[in-house]
Design an enzyme around this catalytic site. Structure first.
Site, PDB file in Angstrom:
ATOM      1  N   HIS A  24       0.719  -1.431   0.104  1.00  0.00           N
ATOM      2  CA  HIS A  24      -0.110  -0.042   0.152  1.00  0.00           C
ATOM      3  C   HIS A  24       0.982   1.475  -0.010  1.00  0.00           C
ATOM      4  CE1 HIS A  24      -2.939   2.312   1.996  1.00  0.00           C
ATOM      5  NE2 HIS A  24      -4.268   2.062   1.262  1.00  0.00           N
ATOM      6  N   GLU A  77      -0.495   0.748  -5.114  1.00  0.00           N
ATOM      7  CA  GLU A  77      -0.542  -0.294  -4.836  1.00  0.00           C
ATOM      8  C   GLU A  77      -0.766  -0.805  -5.470  1.00  0.00           C
ATOM      9  OE1 GLU A  77      -3.724   2.357  -1.410  1.00  0.00           O
ATOM     10  OE2 GLU A  77      -3.973   0.495  -1.827  1.00  0.00           O
TER      11      GLU A  77
HETATM   12  O1  TA6 Z   1      -6.147   1.497  -0.580  1.00  0.00           O
HETATM   13  C1  TA6 Z   1      -7.328   2.494   0.121  1.00  0.00           C
HETATM   14  C2  TA6 Z   1      -8.248   2.097   0.387  1.00  0.00           C
HETATM   15  O2  TA6 Z   1      -8.649   1.400   1.259  1.00  0.00           O
HETATM   16  C3  TA6 Z   1      -9.078   3.630   1.142  1.00  0.00           C
HETATM   17  O3  TA6 Z   1     -10.498   3.279   1.134  1.00  0.00           O
HETATM   18  C4  TA6 Z   1      -8.313   3.940   2.475  1.00  0.00           C
HETATM   19  O4  TA6 Z   1      -9.129   3.091   3.946  1.00  0.00           O
HETATM   20  C5  TA6 Z   1      -7.105   3.905   2.674  1.00  0.00           C
HETATM   21  O5  TA6 Z   1      -7.139   2.354   1.770  1.00  0.00           O
HETATM   22  C6  TA6 Z   1      -6.544   3.279   3.817  1.00  0.00           C
HETATM   23  O6  TA6 Z   1      -6.918   2.601   4.401  1.00  0.00           O
HETATM   24  P1  TA6 Z   1      -6.342   2.624   6.436  1.00  0.00           P
HETATM   25  O7  TA6 Z   1      -7.121   2.094   6.860  1.00  0.00           O
HETATM   26  O8  TA6 Z   1      -4.967   3.014   6.239  1.00  0.00           O
HETATM   27  O9  TA6 Z   1      -6.993   4.715   6.834  1.00  0.00           O
END
Ligand code: TA6
Length: 306
Positions: free
Chosen positions: A171, A275
């Protein structure tokens, strides 16, 4: 049992790789290699810093990130496993799985003749409820090379007696000058789910995607390299990948950032998540004894201009 820093000293490389305990008590390995510097935490095998020699930092790290046990660090490269987003059957399970919240075990630290440093870390199941929410026997092995590029290899092995399906993501939070001014190449023609519009399926029309508001897109069945062109920073950041069929693009923009207690109000301007993943219909199924490797290579190059 958390690893003690004294037992980790044996992996250190004088002048190149050193373990440190942060004010929060989390242990990290700081890399000062001839070709790049970096930092990776035991918690989550979470890379928070990568800077090739002569370049600006490549990864975004929030100045308000928590560095507390069991809480994901905001920025760098969270390792997402074995589910992406909310757990479909267990609302109490942590978003994005448990791998980023747990302490990984150092397996090796090697200083290479090229001047790069490779770190290998592993994660096994534990008896915590989070792991039980997955309920399968696995071994995760994450091999990271801090070199002219940042090379990531996440290997999942099914060590049990039954098939299992999992989702995964690296991520990656990229450090950009102004997310409103960068362009993302590589996704043209790909189908994506728009999470800002109830997961509506759309097709990417832009050769050079420019974000104009909150963006949360899951691009499916794409193996393409993405290139973020950042003319103001006079550079591009490329993310090439193997063993990944999903690319997620995310920026919370102003309002959603205001709702996050681990980001400054204006930090959305300086970050862009590209990601490397396998999620949803691209989730991976492993038979007993089978392994799957998802890889990414992140590097910087000259800007391509407007
Ligand atoms: O990858 C994008 C995502 O799924 C968004 O929807 C947002 O939730 C982000 O990840 C961050 O998630 P987190 O749990 O790290 O705040």
């Amino acid at each position: 049992m958390p690893q003690q820093i004294d037992t980790l000293r044996k992996w250190e490389v004088p002048g190149i790789a050193k373990f440190e305990t942060g004010t929060s008590g989390l242990i990290s390995l700081t890399i000062t290699a001839p070709v790049a510097s970096g930092r990776i935490y035991l918690q989550g095998a979470h890379i928070t810093h990568f800077q090739p020699r002569g370049a600006a930092p490549v990864l975004f790290l929030s100045t308000k990130s928590h560095f507390s046990t069991g809480k994901a660090i905001r920025g760098g490269i969270p390792v997402i496993f074995p589910w992406f987003g909310a757990h479909c059957g267990n609302p109490t399970a942590p978003a994005h799985g448990f791998a980023r919240n747990r302490e990984w075990e150092i397996e090796a630290v090697d200083s290479l003749p090229s001047g790069a440093v490779t770190v290998s870390m592993i994660l096994r199941p534990d008896d915590a409820s989070q792991t039980q929410a997955f309920g399968h026997a696995f071994l995760l092995r994450y091999r990271v090379t801090f070199g002219e590029q940042l090379e990531l290899h996440l290997e999942t092995e099914n060590t049990g007696a039954a098939n299992f399906k999992f989702e995964e993501a690296l991520h990656t939070y990229l450090n950009v000058s102004d997310v409103r001014e960068v362009r993302v190449e590589g996704l043209s023609g790909a189908e994506y789910l728009d999470k800002t519009e109830g997961f509506r399926q759309k097709r990417e029309k832009s050769e050079r995607l420019q974000l104009t508001g909150e963006t949360d897109r899951v691009y499916l069945d794409t193996q393409s390299e993405c290139v973020v062109d950042d003319p103001a920073a006079e550079r591009t950041i490329s993310i090439a990948k193997r063993g990944s069929d999903t690319t997620v693009v995310w920026n919370p923009w102003k309002d959603k950032t205001a709702a996050l207690n681990d980001m400054e109000a204006d930090e959305w301007l300086r970050m862009l998540c590209i990601e490397t993943a396998n999620t949803g219909e691209n989730a991976v199924t492993l038979e007993p004894g089978q392994r799957h490797v998802m890889s990414a290579a992140i590097g910087v190059g000259p800007a391509r201009g407007r």
